[in-house]
Write a protein that holds these residues in place. Structure first.
Motif, PDB file in Angstrom:
ATOM      1  N   LEU A  75       0.860  -1.186   0.000  1.00  0.00           N
ATOM      2  CA  LEU A  75       0.000   0.000   0.000  1.00  0.00           C
ATOM      3  C   LEU A  75       0.894   1.233   0.000  1.00  0.00           C
ATOM      4  O   LEU A  75       1.680   1.427   0.931  1.00  0.00           O
ATOM      5  CB  LEU A  75      -0.883  -0.011   1.257  1.00  0.00           C
ATOM      6  N   ILE A  76       0.808   2.060  -1.050  1.00  0.00           N
ATOM      7  CA  ILE A  76       1.668   3.259  -1.104  1.00  0.00           C
ATOM      8  C   ILE A  76       0.870   4.538  -0.875  1.00  0.00           C
ATOM      9  O   ILE A  76       1.446   5.572  -0.573  1.00  0.00           O
ATOM     10  CB  ILE A  76       2.448   3.376  -2.430  1.00  0.00           C
ATOM     11  N   ALA A  77      -0.462   4.481  -1.022  1.00  0.00           N
ATOM     12  CA  ALA A  77      -1.271   5.704  -0.920  1.00  0.00           C
ATOM     13  C   ALA A  77      -2.748   5.324  -0.918  1.00  0.00           C
ATOM     14  O   ALA A  77      -3.103   4.153  -1.118  1.00  0.00           O
ATOM     15  CB  ALA A  77      -0.983   6.622  -2.108  1.00  0.00           C
ATOM     16  N   VAL A  78      -3.589   6.339  -0.702  1.00  0.00           N
ATOM     17  CA  VAL A  78      -5.013   6.192  -1.016  1.00  0.00           C
ATOM     18  C   VAL A  78      -5.402   7.363  -1.915  1.00  0.00           C
ATOM     19  O   VAL A  78      -4.852   8.471  -1.787  1.00  0.00           O
ATOM     20  CB  VAL A  78      -5.915   6.174   0.251  1.00  0.00           C
ATOM     21  N   LEU A  79      -6.300   7.102  -2.834  1.00  0.00           N
ATOM     22  CA  LEU A  79      -6.907   8.153  -3.663  1.00  0.00           C
ATOM     23  C   LEU A  79      -8.188   8.585  -2.963  1.00  0.00           C
ATOM     24  O   LEU A  79      -9.046   7.750  -2.667  1.00  0.00           O
ATOM     25  CB  LEU A  79      -7.234   7.606  -5.059  1.00  0.00           C
ATOM     26  N   ASP A  80      -8.302   9.881  -2.676  1.00  0.00           N
ATOM     27  CA  ASP A  80      -9.460  10.416  -1.959  1.00  0.00           C
ATOM     28  C   ASP A  80     -10.174  11.421  -2.857  1.00  0.00           C
ATOM     29  O   ASP A  80      -9.534  12.321  -3.413  1.00  0.00           O
ATOM     30  CB  ASP A  80      -8.966  11.107  -0.675  1.00  0.00           C
ATOM     31  N   ILE A  81     -11.488  11.266  -3.016  1.00  0.00           N
ATOM     32  CA  ILE A  81     -12.269  12.248  -3.777  1.00  0.00           C
ATOM     33  C   ILE A  81     -13.436  12.721  -2.931  1.00  0.00           C
ATOM     34  O   ILE A  81     -14.189  11.913  -2.376  1.00  0.00           O
ATOM     35  CB  ILE A  81     -12.809  11.655  -5.100  1.00  0.00           C
ATOM     36  N   ASP A  82     -13.560  14.045  -2.814  1.00  0.00           N
ATOM     37  CA  ASP A  82     -14.668  14.659  -2.073  1.00  0.00           C
ATOM     38  C   ASP A  82     -15.579  15.385  -3.050  1.00  0.00           C
ATOM     39  O   ASP A  82     -15.105  16.178  -3.872  1.00  0.00           O
ATOM     40  CB  ASP A  82     -14.137  15.688  -1.071  1.00  0.00           C
ATOM     41  N   SER A  83     -16.883  15.126  -2.933  1.00  0.00           N
ATOM     42  CA  SER A  83     -17.865  15.752  -3.819  1.00  0.00           C
ATOM     43  C   SER A  83     -18.778  16.678  -3.013  1.00  0.00           C
ATOM     44  O   SER A  83     -19.117  16.379  -1.868  1.00  0.00           O
ATOM     45  CB  SER A  83     -18.703  14.655  -4.484  1.00  0.00           C
ATOM     46  N   PRO A  84     -19.227  17.780  -3.612  1.00  0.00           N
ATOM     47  CA  PRO A  84     -20.170  18.671  -2.924  1.00  0.00           C
ATOM     48  C   PRO A  84     -21.608  18.143  -2.988  1.00  0.00           C
ATOM     49  O   PRO A  84     -22.501  18.758  -2.426  1.00  0.00           O
ATOM     50  CB  PRO A  84     -20.030  19.985  -3.695  1.00  0.00           C
ATOM     51  N   VAL A  85     -21.808  17.030  -3.697  1.00  0.00           N
ATOM     52  CA  VAL A  85     -23.155  16.470  -3.891  1.00  0.00           C
ATOM     53  C   VAL A  85     -23.247  15.141  -3.138  1.00  0.00           C
ATOM     54  O   VAL A  85     -22.336  14.315  -3.226  1.00  0.00           O
ATOM     55  CB  VAL A  85     -23.411  16.223  -5.401  1.00  0.00           C
ATOM     56  N   GLN A  86     -24.351  14.939  -2.417  1.00  0.00           N
ATOM     57  CA  GLN A  86     -24.536  13.660  -1.721  1.00  0.00           C
ATOM     58  C   GLN A  86     -24.647  12.513  -2.713  1.00  0.00           C
ATOM     59  O   GLN A  86     -25.145  12.688  -3.820  1.00  0.00           O
ATOM     60  CB  GLN A  86     -25.818  13.712  -0.880  1.00  0.00           C
ATOM     61  N   ASP A  87     -24.169  11.344  -2.287  1.00  0.00           N
ATOM     62  CA  ASP A  87     -24.337  10.112  -3.047  1.00  0.00           C
ATOM     63  C   ASP A  87     -23.760  10.210  -4.463  1.00  0.00           C
ATOM     64  O   ASP A  87     -24.384   9.774  -5.428  1.00  0.00           O
ATOM     65  CB  ASP A  87     -25.841   9.778  -3.104  1.00  0.00           C
ATOM     66  N   SER A  88     -22.570  10.776  -4.579  1.00  0.00           N
ATOM     67  CA  SER A  88     -21.962  10.977  -5.904  1.00  0.00           C
ATOM     68  C   SER A  88     -21.344   9.723  -6.496  1.00  0.00           C
ATOM     69  O   SER A  88     -21.082   9.678  -7.698  1.00  0.00           O
ATOM     70  CB  SER A  88     -20.838  12.019  -5.823  1.00  0.00           C
ATOM     71  N   PHE A  89     -21.036   8.723  -5.652  1.00  0.00           N
ATOM     72  CA  PHE A  89     -20.206   7.610  -6.112  1.00  0.00           C
ATOM     73  C   PHE A  89     -20.949   6.284  -6.073  1.00  0.00           C
ATOM     74  O   PHE A  89     -21.477   5.903  -5.036  1.00  0.00           O
ATOM     75  CB  PHE A  89     -18.934   7.543  -5.273  1.00  0.00           C
ATOM     76  N   GLY A  90     -20.978   5.607  -7.231  1.00  0.00           N
ATOM     77  CA  GLY A  90     -21.643   4.308  -7.333  1.00  0.00           C
ATOM     78  C   GLY A  90     -20.684   3.239  -7.812  1.00  0.00           C
ATOM     79  O   GLY A  90     -19.463   3.441  -7.843  1.00  0.00           O
ATOM     80  N   GLU A  91     -21.270   2.118  -8.229  1.00  0.00           N
ATOM     81  CA  GLU A  91     -20.480   0.966  -8.676  1.00  0.00           C
ATOM     82  C   GLU A  91     -19.537   1.311  -9.825  1.00  0.00           C
ATOM     83  O   GLU A  91     -18.399   0.843  -9.878  1.00  0.00           O
ATOM     84  CB  GLU A  91     -21.419  -0.158  -9.133  1.00  0.00           C
TER      85      GLU A  91
END
Ligand code: SME
Length: 163
Positions: free
Chosen positions: A130-146
């Motif tokens: 494990l060298i890192a994590v990719l983090d994404i923050d969205s201003p909209v709820q429930d932005s990320f799906g399958e």
């Protein structure tokens, strides 16, 4: 001249990730440098989807500590302990964590008050470390799906070529 990053917000997610994977492969075809990979991948995602924050926390003390790496967006916090917040949870458990509503996630670290949903994907090198994590923050709820889980996991698979 470098290509312009397309706005993919209105494009079906599978198509969007296909385009981003092609761009990532072209831009990084001669590279095996993890920092170059992080900077390029974060920039592609951030501008294609218009997120609040898109970037990497690097493992600086395995099993203990993450430190901010290349990112785009508003200021991120400098360091996150394994097990803390969404990033620390994904790192400690080495699994993708999707948070549809950050206010419902116990221990969520709010670097930007506008953040509403988040996804964090572990990143491994050639040796499976494990060298890192990719983090994404969205201003909209429930932005990320399958489709986002699958697309982002394919994008971070690029790092399997780094030492
Ligand atoms: N929300 C993240 C912290 C990092 S930033 O928001 C850039 C977390 O809970 O891990």
């Amino acid at each position: 001249m470098e290509p312009v990053i397309p706005d993919l917000r209105a494009v079906p997610r599978e198509d969007a990730y296909r385009q981003l994977l092609e761009m990532q492969a072209l831009l990084l075809e001669d590279s095996t440098d993890a920092i170059a990979g992080m900077a390029t991948t974060a920039t592609l995602l951030h501008h294609a989807f218009g997120y609040l924050w898109t970037g990497f926390y690097r493992v600086v003390e395995p099993g203990r500590l993450l430190r901010v790496g290349p990112y785009q967006g508003s200021l991120g916090c400098q360091e996150i302990a394994f097990g803390r917040g969404v990033c620390g949870t994904a790192a400690a458990e080495r699994r993708t964590v999707v948070v549809p509503d950050v206010h419902a996630f116990p221990g969520h670290i709010a670097c930007d008050a506008r953040s509403a949903s988040e996804i964090v994907v572990p990143v491994q090198n050639a040796r499976g470390e494990l060298i890192a994590v990719l983090d994404i923050d969205s201003p909209v709820q429930d932005s990320f799906g399958e489709a986002d889980v699958a697309g982002l996991e394919r994008l971070v698979a690029w790092f399997a070529r780094t030492a």
